[in-house]
Design an enzyme around this catalytic site. Structure first.
Site, PDB file in Angstrom:
ATOM      1  N   ARG A 236       0.839  -1.194   0.000  1.00 58.69           N
ATOM      2  CA  ARG A 236       0.000   0.000   0.000  1.00 58.69           C
ATOM      3  C   ARG A 236       0.879   1.252   0.000  1.00 58.69           C
ATOM      4  O   ARG A 236       1.901   1.305   0.685  1.00 58.69           O
ATOM      5  CB  ARG A 236      -0.883   0.047   1.251  1.00 58.69           C
ATOM      6  CG  ARG A 236      -2.109  -0.852   1.202  1.00 58.69           C
ATOM      7  CD  ARG A 236      -3.138  -0.377   0.167  1.00 58.69           C
ATOM      8  NE  ARG A 236      -4.331  -1.198   0.141  1.00 58.69           N
ATOM      9  CZ  ARG A 236      -4.511  -2.270  -0.629  1.00 58.69           C
ATOM     10  NH1 ARG A 236      -3.567  -2.674  -1.445  1.00 58.69           N
ATOM     11  NH2 ARG A 236      -5.643  -2.947  -0.589  1.00 58.69           N
ATOM     12  N   GLU A 265      -4.068   7.105  -4.859  1.00 67.07           N
ATOM     13  CA  GLU A 265      -4.272   6.501  -6.186  1.00 67.07           C
ATOM     14  C   GLU A 265      -5.551   7.029  -6.799  1.00 67.07           C
ATOM     15  O   GLU A 265      -6.523   7.248  -6.080  1.00 67.07           O
ATOM     16  CB  GLU A 265      -4.386   4.972  -6.041  1.00 67.07           C
ATOM     17  CG  GLU A 265      -3.058   4.324  -5.747  1.00 67.07           C
ATOM     18  CD  GLU A 265      -3.176   2.816  -5.552  1.00 67.07           C
ATOM     19  OE1 GLU A 265      -4.165   2.212  -6.015  1.00 67.07           O
ATOM     20  OE2 GLU A 265      -2.266   2.254  -4.931  1.00 67.07           O
ATOM     21  N   HIS A 283      -1.282  -0.344  -9.937  1.00 72.13           N
ATOM     22  CA  HIS A 283      -1.944  -1.236  -8.970  1.00 72.13           C
ATOM     23  C   HIS A 283      -2.483  -2.508  -9.657  1.00 72.13           C
ATOM     24  O   HIS A 283      -3.699  -2.716  -9.717  1.00 72.13           O
ATOM     25  CB  HIS A 283      -3.065  -0.504  -8.229  1.00 72.13           C
ATOM     26  CG  HIS A 283      -3.384  -1.146  -6.901  1.00 72.13           C
ATOM     27  ND1 HIS A 283      -3.785  -0.443  -5.797  1.00 72.13           N
ATOM     28  CD2 HIS A 283      -3.360  -2.446  -6.504  1.00 72.13           C
ATOM     29  CE1 HIS A 283      -3.993  -1.279  -4.790  1.00 72.13           C
ATOM     30  NE2 HIS A 283      -3.731  -2.509  -5.197  1.00 72.13           N
TER      31      HIS A 283
HETATM   32  C1  GLV Z   1      -5.145  -5.303  -3.577  1.00 66.67           C
HETATM   33  O1  GLV Z   1      -4.394  -4.399  -3.502  1.00 66.67           O
HETATM   34  C2  GLV Z   1      -5.767  -5.912  -2.448  1.00 66.67           C
HETATM   35  O2  GLV Z   1      -5.585  -5.469  -1.307  1.00 66.67           O
HETATM   36  O3  GLV Z   1      -6.513  -6.871  -2.662  1.00 66.67           O
END
Ligand code: GLV
Length: 317
Positions: A236, A265, A283
Site C-alpha cells: 500500500r 491513487e 496497482h
Molecule cells: C489489492 O491491492 C488488495 O488489497 O486486494
C-alpha cells in the site's frame, strides 16, 4: 433474500453468483460512487460489497442505514475502511485473503526485476529505437547473490521469498513475530526494521497499511539502507513517505524503486515520473482473471457465511 449493494462491477462469473444468492444492486456503469451516493444506494440493503476505490471512513460509516450489517471488501487490504467505526456500529468487515497471493507475488517479483534491471529506461529506448549498444549500456543490478529484505512475511511475502530464492537472492525479513522454521524456509529474521533495512540490497514491502506502518519508509529510515539499495512496494502507498523516497532517489542513496501502489491513487506523486530509475505500475497486484473471479466469489461467500452463521472466517474487525 438479503439485499446487497455491490459498489463496482465484478467479473461476470462473480456477478452471476451474487445474483443467485442475493438481491444485488449492481453498478452497471462501474462509476466511482461518491460517499453520499454510497449512503443513498445502501438504503434498504443488508450489506455492501466494497472495493479499494471507496474510502469508507468514520463519517460515511456513521451515516450508513442501520440495516447494513456487513462490509465485504473486494481486496486483501482493508486500509480503505475504518474498522473501529464499523465495529462501533456493529458492522462486520471482511476481506479476501489467500486467493490473490500468487498473482500479487508475481507482481512483487516483477517490481524487483523492473527496478533492478532498469526496465522503464529499457522500454523507452526500445520504443524509440536506434539505441546504441555498448558494454555498459543500461547495465542494472543482478539479483543473484543479493540480499532481499521482506517487510511483512505473510502469505504474499512468503511467496515472493520463495520465487526470489530461486533467482539466487538471500532472504531476510521482519515481521511482527518470527515465523516457524517451516514457514521461514531459511530466511533470516530481524526483530527491527533498522536491522532489516541495513542488510536489504533490495526491499519488498508486503505488510498491511495500518497506523503503525504509515510512512514507515521516511526521511530517517531511508538512511538505514546500504547505499544504492532498491525499494519496491506491492502492498500500500500509505507505507511510504513519497517525498522522502523521491529525495533519496534523487540523491542516489536509493538506486531505484519499483512501485505498484501509491498514496492518493490513481494520482501518484509526479516526482516519481521524473526519475528514470523508477519502475511504476498502476496497482496490478491481483489483476488476473482467475484471481479477480476468486476474489469476487470469496467476497460474496463472506457475506453468505456471515448471514448464515452470524460470523465469517475472514472477518477483520
Ligand atoms: C489489492 O491491492 C488488495 O488489497 O486486494
Amino acid at each position: 433474500m438479503k439485499k446487497i449493494l455491490i459498489t463496482r462491477r465484478l467479473i461476470r462469473e462473480s456477478e452471476d453468483k451474487a445474483s443467485k444468492l442475493f438481491e444485488a444492486k449492481f453498478n452497471s456503469n462501474d462509476e466511482l460512487y461518491s460517499q453520499s451516493k454510497i449512503i443513498e444506494m445502501s438504503e434498504g440493503c443488508d450489506g455492501i460489497l466494497s472495493s479499494l476505490t471507496e474510502k469508507l471512513d468514520a463519517d460515511i460509516i456513521n451515516k450508513l442505514p442501520d440495516s447494513i450489517k456487513i462490509i465485504s471488501n473486494f481486496a486483501v487490504g482493508f486500509g480503505n475502511i475504518d474498522l473501529d467505526a464499523a465495529k462501533k456500529r456493529g458492522i462486520a468487515v471482511t476481506n479476501t485473503p489467500e486467493v490473490l497471493s500468487d498473482a500479487t507475488a508475481e507482481i512483487g517479483i516483477l517490481l524487483i526485476l523492473g527496478a533492478c534491471r532498469r526496465v522503464s529506461e529499457g522500454i523507452e529506448s526500445a520504443r524509440e529505437g536506434g539505441w546504441k549498444w555498448s558494454a555498459d549500456y543500461l547495465i542494472g543490478k543482478q539479483l543473484t547473490g543479493t540480499r532481499l529484505g521482506i517487510l511483512g512475511m505473510g502469505r504474499i511475502g512468503q511467496k515472493i521469498a520463495n520465487i526470489a530464492k530461486s533467482l539466487g537472492m538471500v532472504i531476510h525479513y521482519h515481521n511482527r513475530s518470527k515465523l516457524s522454521e517451516d514457514k521461514e524456509q531459511g530466511a533470516i529474521y530481524h526483530d527491527s526494521i533498522k536491522s532489516l533495512f541495513s542488510v536489504s540490497d533490495v526491499l519488498s514491502i508486503c505488510c498491511p497499511a495500518t497506523k503503525e506502518t504509515e510512512n514507515l519508509i521516511n526521511k530517517e529510515t531511508v538512511e538505514y539502507f546500504p547505499k544504492g539499495a532498491v525499494i519496491t512496494n506491492v502492498a500500500r502507498g500509505d507505507i511510504v513517505d513519497d517525498e522522502a523516497l523521491i529525495d533519496a532517489l534523487n540523491r542516489r542513496k536509493i538506486y531505484a524503486a519499483g512501485l505498484d501502489v501509491y498514496k492518493n491513487e490513481p494520482n501518484l506523486n509526479p516526482g516519481y515520473l521524473k526519475i528514470p530509475s523508477v519502475f511504476v505500475l498502476p496497482h496490478l497486484g491481483s489483476a488476473t482473471k482467475d484471481t479477480r473471479i476468486a476474489m469476487g466469489n470469496l467476497a460474496i461467500d463472506n457475506i453468505e457465511e456471515f448471514f448464515r452463521t452470524g460470523n465469517c472466517v475472514n472477518k477483520v474487525n
